[in-house]
Write an enzyme that holds these catalytic residues in place. Structure first.
Site, PDB file in Angstrom:
ATOM      1  N   ASP A 224       2.463   8.112   6.549  1.00 58.96           N
ATOM      2  CA  ASP A 224       1.392   7.224   6.092  1.00 58.96           C
ATOM      3  C   ASP A 224       0.136   7.390   6.947  1.00 58.96           C
ATOM      4  OD1 ASP A 224      -0.189   4.794   5.487  1.00 58.96           O
ATOM      5  OD2 ASP A 224       1.616   4.165   4.436  1.00 58.96           O
TER       6      ASP A 224
ATOM      7  N   SER B 165      -2.563   1.655   0.636  1.00 64.91           N
ATOM      8  CA  SER B 165      -1.231   2.264   0.538  1.00 64.91           C
ATOM      9  C   SER B 165      -0.502   1.880  -0.742  1.00 64.91           C
ATOM     10  CB  SER B 165      -0.381   1.886   1.753  1.00 64.91           C
ATOM     11  OG  SER B 165      -0.831   2.545   2.916  1.00 64.91           O
TER      12      SER B 165
ATOM     13  N   THR C 185       4.427   1.070   0.819  1.00 66.72           N
ATOM     14  CA  THR C 185       4.898   2.404   0.421  1.00 66.72           C
ATOM     15  C   THR C 185       6.348   2.405  -0.035  1.00 66.72           C
ATOM     16  OG1 THR C 185       3.255   3.448   1.857  1.00 66.72           O
ATOM     17  CG2 THR C 185       5.097   4.809   1.131  1.00 66.72           C
TER      18      THR C 185
ATOM     19  N   GLU D  64       9.392   7.268   4.961  1.00 67.68           N
ATOM     20  CA  GLU D  64       8.001   7.025   5.370  1.00 67.68           C
ATOM     21  C   GLU D  64       7.881   6.919   6.891  1.00 67.68           C
ATOM     22  OE1 GLU D  64       4.255   4.002   4.570  1.00 67.68           O
ATOM     23  OE2 GLU D  64       6.257   3.165   4.855  1.00 67.68           O
TER      24      GLU D  64
ATOM     25  N   ASP E  31      -0.014   5.349  10.308  1.00 70.90           N
ATOM     26  CA  ASP E  31      -1.095   4.550   9.716  1.00 70.90           C
ATOM     27  C   ASP E  31      -1.466   3.371  10.609  1.00 70.90           C
ATOM     28  OD1 ASP E  31      -2.673   3.355   7.336  1.00 70.90           O
ATOM     29  OD2 ASP E  31      -1.150   1.829   7.702  1.00 70.90           O
TER      30      ASP E  31
ATOM     31  N   HIS F 201      -5.186   2.489  12.309  1.00 74.29           N
ATOM     32  CA  HIS F 201      -5.934   1.234  12.187  1.00 74.29           C
ATOM     33  C   HIS F 201      -6.294   0.690  13.568  1.00 74.29           C
ATOM     34  CE1 HIS F 201      -5.830   0.500   7.888  1.00 74.29           C
ATOM     35  NE2 HIS F 201      -4.523   0.759   7.842  1.00 74.29           N
TER      36      HIS F 201
ATOM     37  N   ASP G 102      -0.316   9.615   2.313  1.00 79.54           N
ATOM     38  CA  ASP G 102      -0.866   8.940   1.146  1.00 79.54           C
ATOM     39  C   ASP G 102      -2.384   8.791   1.200  1.00 79.54           C
ATOM     40  OD1 ASP G 102      -0.568   7.212   3.291  1.00 79.54           O
ATOM     41  OD2 ASP G 102       0.224   5.552   2.115  1.00 79.54           O
ATOM     42  N   HIS G 103      -2.954   8.932   2.395  1.00 75.51           N
ATOM     43  CA  HIS G 103      -4.394   8.803   2.599  1.00 75.51           C
ATOM     44  C   HIS G 103      -4.667   9.064   4.078  1.00 75.51           C
ATOM     45  CE1 HIS G 103      -3.370   5.047   4.560  1.00 75.51           C
ATOM     46  NE2 HIS G 103      -2.721   4.680   3.470  1.00 75.51           N
TER      47      HIS G 103
ATOM     48  N   HIS H 278      -9.163   2.755   5.887  1.00 72.97           N
ATOM     49  CA  HIS H 278      -8.835   4.098   5.403  1.00 72.97           C
ATOM     50  C   HIS H 278     -10.111   4.856   5.073  1.00 72.97           C
ATOM     51  CE1 HIS H 278      -4.760   2.379   3.738  1.00 72.97           C
ATOM     52  NE2 HIS H 278      -4.844   2.338   5.060  1.00 72.97           N
TER      53      HIS H 278
END
Length: 443
Positions: free
Chosen positions: A48, A88, A141, A265, A270, A274, A312-313, A403
Site C-alpha cells: 500500500d 485506498s 484494502t 497487503e 502507506d 502519511h 494501489d497508489h 496520496h
C-alpha cells in the site's frame, strides 16, 4: 449461500516457470514466465502506497537489487471515479472488482450497487480464499475483496460480511469482531466466537500462528485490537511478521485441490508515508519483500501459481534525493531502530532528552537547531518533526501528507504473467487475474 450473503450486504450500504524447475531459496525471481500453463492459484500482493520512488529508495536502502526488480512487467494508473488522486478504498475496489468507484467506497459503484470481486468469483468456483494485512483486516484494502459498504469507516459491518465468506484472515482489528454496546443490534454479536463455532481456528499471537500444523482450512488470526505494530516496533509485541502470516495462509489455503486466491497487503508502507517516516517506510518495504520471497518460494515449487504485485497508489509524494542537493543517503536509515511515533513516546515532559532518544534509536546526533525544533513542536507534531529531521538527513523528500496520483510499478511472476505487461489501468488487474484463472467474472 455466498451469493445470497453478497446480495444481503445491500442492506448495509442502501511461478514459477514450467513445473519441475528447482527452487533456490532467497534469490531474485528471474524474468517473469510467459508460459500458458494452467493457473490454479493467485497470490495478489499489494504494498500500500508503494510507487517508483519507494522502489528506488528501497533499492538504495537494501544496497542491491530487490526481488521485485526482476519481476517488473509494467506500470499502473491509479485514479478513482471521482478524483485523479485516489484513496485506498477506491483504488482497492478497482483492483478487486474491475470497476471504478468514488473515494471512500468499498466494492460498491458510485450509485451504491454491489460490485462482484475477484475473490468472490474464486470462491464461487470452489477455490479457497484468504486475506492478510498488517492493518486491521477490515481496513480499506482487505475489505474491498470480501465486503460491500458505502463507507470504508464501517469496519464493524465489514467484519460481519467477511467472517464466513473468507477462509483465512490474518491481521489486526480484533476489536471489530467483538461486541460493542454502542453498536445497537450488533452489541450481542461476538464474531470471534461465531467463527470458532463455524470451524475457524482462532489465533492471537505469533507463537500460536507458527504452532499451526497447516491442516486447518479456515483460520482467523487477529493479532492486535487495531492495526498491527510497524515492523520497526514489532519486537516489542507478540505479533507475527507479514512473511509469517503469508506462509501460514499458504499452508492452509493449499489444502484445497481446486486452488486458491490470496491477497496480501503490506499496509503500513502507506502509514509510514502519511507520517513522513522514511525509516518506517523502508523497514516495512523490507518486511513486504520478505513476504514476496515466501510467495515466490511457493510459486516456484508449485508451478501453477501466478504472483501479481502492485501498489494501489503513491503516498506522501516521496522523492529520491531532495533539499536542493544532488544527494541521497537512504542507507543511513538502516541504523534507525524505531518509528518516529515510538521515539516521541519516549520523550520526557519537557523533551530535554530529545538528543539522547534520537541518538539511541536513530543513531543521529542532533544539532542544536534540530533539538530545538523537537522541543518546540506542538504535541501532535512531535513525531512528524522527528521524522522530518531523519528524512532530511537521508535526503528523502516529501510533497504531501496525503496520496498523490502518479502511476505505480506493476510486477508479476509465474504462468501467464505476460497478461500484465505494459501500462495498465487498475481496473485491468482483476479481469486479467480472472482470465488467467478461467473464472466467470464481470459478466
Amino acid at each position: 449461500m455466498k451469493m445470497f450473503k453478497r446480495f444481503a450486504a445491500t442492506a448495509l450500504c442502501t511461478a514459477m516457470v514450467v513445473s519441475g524447475v528447482s527452487y533456490v531459496q532467497h534469490v531474485n525471481a528471474g524474468p517473469p514466465s510467459h508460459s500458458n500453463a494452467k493457473v490454479e492459484n493467485v497470490i495478489f500482493m499489494i504494498p500500500d502506497g508503494y510507487s517508483a520512488s519507494y522502489a528506488t529508495n528501497y533499492r538504495i536502502y537494501k544496497g542491491e537489487d530487490t526481488v521485485l526488480d526482476s519481476m517488473l512487467v509494467g506500470m499502473m494508473k491509479t485514479n478513482s471515479a471521482d478524483n485523479w488522486v485516489t484513496d485506498s478504498a477506491a483504488a482497492g475496489t478497482a483492483m478487486a472488482t474491475g470497476s471504478k468507484t468514488n473515494n471512500g467506497m468499498v466494492s460498491v459503484s458510485p450509485e451504491g450497487e454491489i460490485l462482484e470481486t475477484v475473490l468472490e468469483a474464486a470462491s464461487d468456483a470452489g477455490k479457497s480464499t484468504g486475506l492478510v494485512a498488517t492493518s486491521t483486516i477490515t481496513h480499506a484494502t482487505p475489505a474491498v475483496f470480501g465486503s460491500h459498504v458505502e463507507s470504508r469507516g464501517s469496519e464493524a459491518d465489514i467484519a460481519l460480511q467477511l467472517i464466513n465468506d473468507v477462509d483465512v484472515m490474518l491481521g489486526g482489528g480484533k476489536s471489530n469482531f467483538l461486541p460493542k454496546e454502542e453498536n445497537g443490534n450488533q452489541a450481542e454479536r461476538n464474531l470471534v466466537e461465531e467463527a470458532k463455532s463455524n470451524g475457524y481456528q482462532f489465533v492471537e499471537t505469533k507463537e500460536e500462528l507458527l504452532a499451526m500444523n497447516g491442516k486447518q482450512d479456515k483460520v482467523l488470526g487477529l493479532f492486535a485490537d487495531g492495526g498491527m505494530a510497524p515492523e520497526l516496533d514489532r519486537d516489542h509485541t507478540e505479533e507475527p511478521s507479514l512473511a509469517d502470516m503469508t506462509t501460514a495462509a499458504l499452508h492452509s489455503l493449499s489444502n484445497n485441490k481446486k486452488g486458491f486466491f490470496l491477497m496480501v497487503e503490506g499496509s503500513q508502507i502507506d502509514w509510514a508515508g502519511h507520517a513522513h517516516d522514511a525509516a518506517w517506510a523502508m523497514k516495512d518495504s523490507e518486511a513486504f519483500e520478505m513476504a514476496v520471497e515466501e510467495a515466490l518460494e511457493f510459486a516456484k515449487k508449485d508451478g501453477k501459481t501466478l504472483v501479481v504485485v502492485a501498489g494501489d497508489h503513491d503516498t506522501g509524494g516521496m522523492s529520491v534525493g531532495g533539499y536542493d542537493e544532488y544527494l541521497s543517503k537512504v542507507d543511513i536509515l538502516r541504523d534507525v531502530e524505531a518509528t518516529g511515533d515510538f521515539m516521541a513516546r519516549e520523550l520526557n515532559e519537557d523533551r530535554s532528552n530529545a538528543r539522547d532518544i534520537v541518538s539511541q534509536y536513530a543513531n543521529i546526533e542532533l544539532t542544536e537547531d534540530e533539538e530545538a525544533r523537537i522541543q518546540s513542536a506542538a504535541v501532535n507534531q512531535t513525531a512528524m518533526t522527528i521524522n522530518q529531521i531523519i528524512s532530511e538527513r537521508a535526503y528523502v523528500g516529501w510533497t504531501s501528507k496525503a496520496h498523490t496520483g502518479v502511476d505505480v510499478p506493476l510486477y508479476a511472476y509465474g504462468p501467464q504473467s505476460d497478461l500484465f505487461n505494459g501500462l495498465l489501468d487498475n481496473t485491468d488487474l482483476p479481469n486479467r487475474i480472472a482470465e488467467a484463472m478461467k473464472l466467470e467474472f464481470g459478466k
